[in-house]
Design an enzyme around this catalytic site. Structure first.
Site, PDB file in Angstrom:
ATOM      1  N   ASP A  71       0.803  -1.222   0.000  1.00  0.00           N
ATOM      2  CA  ASP A  71       0.000   0.000   0.000  1.00  0.00           C
ATOM      3  C   ASP A  71       0.838   1.274   0.000  1.00  0.00           C
ATOM      4  O   ASP A  71       2.025   1.235   0.302  1.00  0.00           O
ATOM      5  CB  ASP A  71      -0.807   0.050   1.307  1.00  0.00           C
ATOM      6  N   LYS A  97      -3.313   3.111  -2.293  1.00  0.00           N
ATOM      7  CA  LYS A  97      -4.138   4.268  -2.580  1.00  0.00           C
ATOM      8  C   LYS A  97      -3.376   5.528  -2.200  1.00  0.00           C
ATOM      9  O   LYS A  97      -2.887   5.662  -1.105  1.00  0.00           O
ATOM     10  CB  LYS A  97      -5.423   4.213  -1.754  1.00  0.00           C
ATOM     11  N   MET A 105      -8.526   9.412   9.212  1.00  0.00           N
ATOM     12  CA  MET A 105      -9.064   9.931   7.954  1.00  0.00           C
ATOM     13  C   MET A 105      -9.911  11.190   8.181  1.00  0.00           C
ATOM     14  O   MET A 105     -10.992  11.336   7.617  1.00  0.00           O
ATOM     15  CB  MET A 105      -9.893   8.842   7.243  1.00  0.00           C
TER      16      MET A 105
HETATM   17  N1  SAH Z   1      -4.850   0.434   9.027  1.00  0.00           N
HETATM   18  C1  SAH Z   1      -4.292   1.736   9.325  1.00  0.00           C
HETATM   19  C2  SAH Z   1      -5.288   2.850   9.089  1.00  0.00           C
HETATM   20  C3  SAH Z   1      -5.710   2.995   7.649  1.00  0.00           C
HETATM   21  S1  SAH Z   1      -6.804   4.345   7.408  1.00  0.00           S
HETATM   22  C4  SAH Z   1      -3.763   1.748  10.764  1.00  0.00           C
HETATM   23  O1  SAH Z   1      -4.065   0.841  11.544  1.00  0.00           O
HETATM   24  O2  SAH Z   1      -2.998   2.662  11.084  1.00  0.00           O
HETATM   25  C5  SAH Z   1      -5.677   5.622   6.948  1.00  0.00           C
HETATM   26  C6  SAH Z   1      -5.551   6.644   8.072  1.00  0.00           C
HETATM   27  O3  SAH Z   1      -4.662   6.169   9.076  1.00  0.00           O
HETATM   28  C7  SAH Z   1      -4.984   7.975   7.650  1.00  0.00           C
HETATM   29  O4  SAH Z   1      -5.972   8.814   7.092  1.00  0.00           O
HETATM   30  C8  SAH Z   1      -4.481   8.517   8.983  1.00  0.00           C
HETATM   31  O5  SAH Z   1      -5.559   9.026   9.752  1.00  0.00           O
HETATM   32  C9  SAH Z   1      -3.986   7.251   9.653  1.00  0.00           C
HETATM   33  N2  SAH Z   1      -2.532   7.034   9.504  1.00  0.00           N
HETATM   34  C10 SAH Z   1      -1.945   5.967   8.930  1.00  0.00           C
HETATM   35  N3  SAH Z   1      -0.596   6.041   9.048  1.00  0.00           N
HETATM   36  C11 SAH Z   1      -0.334   7.178   9.715  1.00  0.00           C
HETATM   37  C12 SAH Z   1       0.867   7.817  10.180  1.00  0.00           C
HETATM   38  N4  SAH Z   1       2.093   7.296   9.974  1.00  0.00           N
HETATM   39  N5  SAH Z   1       0.741   8.976  10.857  1.00  0.00           N
HETATM   40  C13 SAH Z   1      -0.460   9.512  11.113  1.00  0.00           C
HETATM   41  N6  SAH Z   1      -1.623   8.957  10.700  1.00  0.00           N
HETATM   42  C14 SAH Z   1      -1.562   7.809  10.023  1.00  0.00           C
END
Ligand code: SAH
Length: 250
Positions: free
Chosen positions: A35, A57, A170
């Protein structure tokens, strides 16, 4: 032999936040589908001979639809005997991991899931925010701001009217709506933090109140991916810098 589908959570980005199990499976993989939220350092761990396919994405850029990714998992599993899927954070936290598992299972493929450190936990922690603190709160909730249809989640209203620490994923594009909604249920002085690129060299933390966070976020140019944290515990972030403490001690 029955093929295997490995669904691996890559954590928030820092390669050292991968699990040992994730690293072992990545090194033994034949093909890895990854991803946008998977960092370059993590991809560098995958041996050169392993086929790497970007399916992620990223706003505006070309990516596969979820159905196409599901198909590709099945196709590669039968072609190589096993397929590894690498997703940001944990695959089951707003990651659509279950859809991929169900699709693979429909084709009789064995599935193994490796949990990852979700940004919903890593981002507050790396900003020095304990999601719970004795005497301050009794729960923390993880909510998506954006539903499947693109609208604002109704759960945010329930979250706002609770006394829990709220972690929102998000949500950067809806920050104004979110702060207005929370202001209807909580004090304008309620602390709020934005943690962008948690665990990466570009990590950025912006703290404020429900009343001034939109202005501060604009000033500092906060962009996705970022986690929003709302609650009294955010105040603690301003008092401590746990990340630099750890780095300085190495
Ligand atoms: N499965 C992922 C979340 C996917 S949804 C998890 O468990 O982290 C995608 C959202 O995750 C983004 O819009 C943001 O809100 C958050 N996100 C993912 N990686 C991030 C990072 N390194 N720093 C801050 N927010 C993050």
């Amino acid at each position: 032999m029955t093929p295997t589908f490995y669904l691996i959570g890559a954590g928030p980005g820092d390669v050292e936040l991968l699990t040992l199990k994730a690293v072992r499976i990545l090194k033994e993989s034949k093909v890895v589908l990854y991803d946008a939220l998977v960092s370059e350092d993590i991809l560098a761990l995958i041996p050169d001979h392993v086929d790497k396919v970007y399916v992620g994405k990223r706003a505006g850029a070309h990516h596969l639809k979820q159905e196409e990714t599901n198909e590709l998992i099945v196709e590669k599993a039968f072609e190589y005997g096993s397929v590894t899927r690498l997703k940001g954070g944990d695959s089951f936290v707003f990651g659509r991991g279950q859809e991929e598992i169900e699709h693979a299972q429909n084709y009789g493929i064995d599935c193994e899931v490796v949990p990852g450190i979700s940004s919903s936990l890593a981002a507050p922690t790396l900003a020095g925010i304990p999601v719970t603190k004795r005497g301050i709160n009794e729960s923390f909730w993880v909510v998506t701001a954006t539903t499947c249809s693109g609208g604002l989640s109704k759960d945010l209203t329930h979250a706002a009217s609770s006394s829990a620490t709220i972690v929102i994923l998000m949500g950067v594009g809806k920050l104004e709506l979110i702060s207005q909604l929370f202001s209807m249920y909580r004090n304008e002085d309620e602390p709020i933090a934005l943690v962008q690129d948690a665990s990466l060299p570009t990590q950025k933390i912006v703290t404020g109140t429900l009343g001034d966070i939109v202005e501060k976020a604009n000033e500092k140019g906060v962009r996705p991916p970022a986690v929003i944290v709302i609650g009294e515990v955010v105040k603690l972030a301003e008092k401590q810098s746990l990340v630099s403490m750890v780095k300085n001690s190495i």
